[in-house]
Write a protein that holds these residues in place. Structure first.
Motif, PDB file in Angstrom:
ATOM      1  N   LEU A  41       1.866 -15.450  22.454  1.00  0.00           N
ATOM      2  CA  LEU A  41       3.221 -15.359  21.913  1.00  0.00           C
ATOM      3  C   LEU A  41       3.200 -15.435  20.388  1.00  0.00           C
ATOM      4  N   ARG A  42       2.409 -16.340  19.848  1.00  0.00           N
ATOM      5  CA  ARG A  42       2.306 -16.466  18.395  1.00  0.00           C
ATOM      6  C   ARG A  42       1.717 -15.200  17.778  1.00  0.00           C
ATOM      7  N   CYS A  43       0.745 -14.627  18.431  1.00  0.00           N
ATOM      8  CA  CYS A  43       0.144 -13.383  17.934  1.00  0.00           C
ATOM      9  C   CYS A  43       1.148 -12.243  17.993  1.00  0.00           C
ATOM     10  N   ARG A  44       1.928 -12.190  19.063  1.00  0.00           N
ATOM     11  CA  ARG A  44       2.941 -11.145  19.192  1.00  0.00           C
ATOM     12  C   ARG A  44       4.005 -11.276  18.103  1.00  0.00           C
ATOM     13  N   LYS A  45       4.402 -12.502  17.798  1.00  0.00           N
ATOM     14  CA  LYS A  45       5.404 -12.709  16.750  1.00  0.00           C
ATOM     15  C   LYS A  45       4.860 -12.310  15.373  1.00  0.00           C
ATOM     16  N   LEU A  46       3.585 -12.563  15.144  1.00  0.00           N
ATOM     17  CA  LEU A  46       2.975 -12.145  13.884  1.00  0.00           C
ATOM     18  C   LEU A  46       2.982 -10.624  13.773  1.00  0.00           C
ATOM     19  N   LEU A  47       2.624  -9.945  14.846  1.00  0.00           N
ATOM     20  CA  LEU A  47       2.655  -8.483  14.833  1.00  0.00           C
ATOM     21  C   LEU A  47       4.081  -7.976  14.648  1.00  0.00           C
ATOM     22  N   GLU A  48       5.044  -8.588  15.309  1.00  0.00           N
ATOM     23  CA  GLU A  48       6.443  -8.174  15.150  1.00  0.00           C
ATOM     24  C   GLU A  48       6.891  -8.318  13.696  1.00  0.00           C
ATOM     25  N   ALA A  49       6.491  -9.396  13.052  1.00  0.00           N
ATOM     26  CA  ALA A  49       6.842  -9.584  11.642  1.00  0.00           C
ATOM     27  C   ALA A  49       6.208  -8.495  10.785  1.00  0.00           C
ATOM     28  N   LEU A  50       4.989  -8.092  11.129  1.00  0.00           N
ATOM     29  CA  LEU A  50       4.326  -7.014  10.409  1.00  0.00           C
ATOM     30  C   LEU A  50       5.087  -5.699  10.594  1.00  0.00           C
ATOM     31  N   VAL A  51       5.454  -5.381  11.811  1.00  0.00           N
ATOM     32  CA  VAL A  51       6.178  -4.138  12.094  1.00  0.00           C
ATOM     33  C   VAL A  51       7.519  -4.117  11.366  1.00  0.00           C
ATOM     34  N   GLU A  52       8.198  -5.245  11.303  1.00  0.00           N
ATOM     35  CA  GLU A  52       9.507  -5.312  10.651  1.00  0.00           C
ATOM     36  C   GLU A  52       9.436  -5.048   9.154  1.00  0.00           C
ATOM     37  N   CYS A  53       8.255  -5.118   8.574  1.00  0.00           N
ATOM     38  CA  CYS A  53       8.111  -4.781   7.153  1.00  0.00           C
ATOM     39  C   CYS A  53       8.537  -3.348   6.880  1.00  0.00           C
ATOM     40  N   ALA A  54       8.440  -2.499   7.872  1.00  0.00           N
ATOM     41  CA  ALA A  54       8.774  -1.082   7.689  1.00  0.00           C
ATOM     42  C   ALA A  54      10.220  -0.893   7.244  1.00  0.00           C
ATOM     43  N   TRP A  55      11.112  -1.783   7.638  1.00  0.00           N
ATOM     44  CA  TRP A  55      12.501  -1.649   7.200  1.00  0.00           C
ATOM     45  C   TRP A  55      13.009  -2.866   6.436  1.00  0.00           C
ATOM     46  N   LYS A  56      12.303  -3.987   6.501  1.00  0.00           N
ATOM     47  CA  LYS A  56      12.736  -5.175   5.767  1.00  0.00           C
ATOM     48  C   LYS A  56      11.949  -5.403   4.490  1.00  0.00           C
ATOM     49  N   GLY A  57      10.856  -4.686   4.313  1.00  0.00           N
ATOM     50  CA  GLY A  57      10.034  -4.827   3.120  1.00  0.00           C
ATOM     51  C   GLY A  57       8.931  -5.857   3.315  1.00  0.00           C
ATOM     52  N   PRO A  58       7.919  -5.818   2.441  1.00  0.00           N
ATOM     53  CA  PRO A  58       6.756  -6.695   2.586  1.00  0.00           C
ATOM     54  C   PRO A  58       7.078  -8.177   2.410  1.00  0.00           C
ATOM     55  N   GLU A  59       8.162  -8.470   1.699  1.00  0.00           N
ATOM     56  CA  GLU A  59       8.543  -9.867   1.514  1.00  0.00           C
ATOM     57  C   GLU A  59       8.833 -10.539   2.850  1.00  0.00           C
ATOM     58  N   HIS A  60       9.265  -9.739   3.826  1.00  0.00           N
ATOM     59  CA  HIS A  60       9.572 -10.285   5.154  1.00  0.00           C
ATOM     60  C   HIS A  60       8.343 -10.956   5.774  1.00  0.00           C
ATOM     61  N   LEU A  61       7.219 -10.288   5.705  1.00  0.00           N
ATOM     62  CA  LEU A  61       5.999 -10.869   6.267  1.00  0.00           C
ATOM     63  C   LEU A  61       5.583 -12.095   5.470  1.00  0.00           C
ATOM     64  N   GLY A  62       5.751 -12.046   4.158  1.00  0.00           N
ATOM     65  CA  GLY A  62       5.441 -13.216   3.331  1.00  0.00           C
ATOM     66  C   GLY A  62       6.275 -14.421   3.727  1.00  0.00           C
ATOM     67  N   GLU A  63       7.564 -14.214   3.934  1.00  0.00           N
ATOM     68  CA  GLU A  63       8.451 -15.305   4.352  1.00  0.00           C
ATOM     69  C   GLU A  63       8.047 -15.836   5.721  1.00  0.00           C
ATOM     70  N   TYR A  64       7.717 -14.936   6.624  1.00  0.00           N
ATOM     71  CA  TYR A  64       7.298 -15.348   7.959  1.00  0.00           C
ATOM     72  C   TYR A  64       6.032 -16.194   7.887  1.00  0.00           C
ATOM     73  N   VAL A  65       5.071 -15.737   7.092  1.00  0.00           N
ATOM     74  CA  VAL A  65       3.809 -16.468   6.963  1.00  0.00           C
ATOM     75  C   VAL A  65       4.048 -17.845   6.346  1.00  0.00           C
ATOM     76  N   ARG A  66       4.934 -17.930   5.365  1.00  0.00           N
ATOM     77  CA  ARG A  66       5.238 -19.230   4.759  1.00  0.00           C
ATOM     78  C   ARG A  66       5.789 -20.197   5.806  1.00  0.00           C
ATOM     79  N   THR A  67       6.712 -19.714   6.608  1.00  0.00           N
ATOM     80  CA  THR A  67       7.308 -20.547   7.657  1.00  0.00           C
ATOM     81  C   THR A  67       6.248 -20.992   8.665  1.00  0.00           C
ATOM     82  N   VAL A  68       5.429 -20.057   9.108  1.00  0.00           N
ATOM     83  CA  VAL A  68       4.379 -20.365  10.085  1.00  0.00           C
ATOM     84  C   VAL A  68       3.356 -21.324   9.477  1.00  0.00           C
ATOM     85  N   ALA A  69       2.975 -21.107   8.233  1.00  0.00           N
ATOM     86  CA  ALA A  69       1.989 -21.979   7.585  1.00  0.00           C
ATOM     87  C   ALA A  69       2.490 -23.416   7.537  1.00  0.00           C
ATOM     88  N   ASP A  70       3.756 -23.601   7.186  1.00  0.00           N
ATOM     89  CA  ASP A  70       4.315 -24.954   7.157  1.00  0.00           C
ATOM     90  C   ASP A  70       4.277 -25.597   8.543  1.00  0.00           C
TER      91      ASP A  70
END
Length: 143
Positions: A41-70
């Protein structure tokens, strides 16, 4: 970007499965201790965040990673484990994109992937640095 999004979605299952398997296989990894369904599930959510960059921009993945890292720090994970997950996903996605992209879109698709993952790595580095500073401050001024 539409073709890249399509490629990543079309290959989501093998990307998630391979990422899950590689993380679970690491001998000194907290991911190995996780229930396989939670790790998947965690891996799937990471991939989903990557795919969403296509319309939300690369900052989206950065924000997701920050949240997950914390969250992972709170769970006792080392940030290197999240870095490893990002690296595995990037390598596997790069291979698929290189094989599935049209010649006309190959460079743009790989550039987008590199940009998105770069944002993620940069954000992880900022979290790591902030955590190191907080740990050092706590150790130098214990309560």
């Amino acid at each position: 970007m539409e073709q890249l999004r399509h490629i990543l979605r079309e290959h989501a299952r093998p990307l998630v499965d391979s990422l899950t398997a590689e993380l679970a296989r690491r001998s000194h990894s907290r991911y190995r201790e996780l229930d396989r369904s939670i790790l998947s599930l965690r891996c799937r959510k990471l991939l989903e965040a990557l795919v969403e960059c296509a319309w939300k921009g690369p900052e989206h993945l950065g924000e997701y990673v920050r949240t997950v890292a914390d969250r992972r720090l709170e769970e006792g994970f080392e940030l290197e484990e999240l870095q490893r997950a990002l690296r595995i996903l990037e390598v596997n996605a790069w291979r698929i994109i290189a094989n599935e992209s049209t010649p006309a879109s190959l460079t743009a698709n790989l550039t987008a992937l590199n940009t998105w993952m770069g944002f993620a790595r940069d954000e992880l580095a900022r979290v790591s640095q902030a955590h190191a500073y907080a740990t050092a401050a706590h150790q130098s001024h214990p309560m």
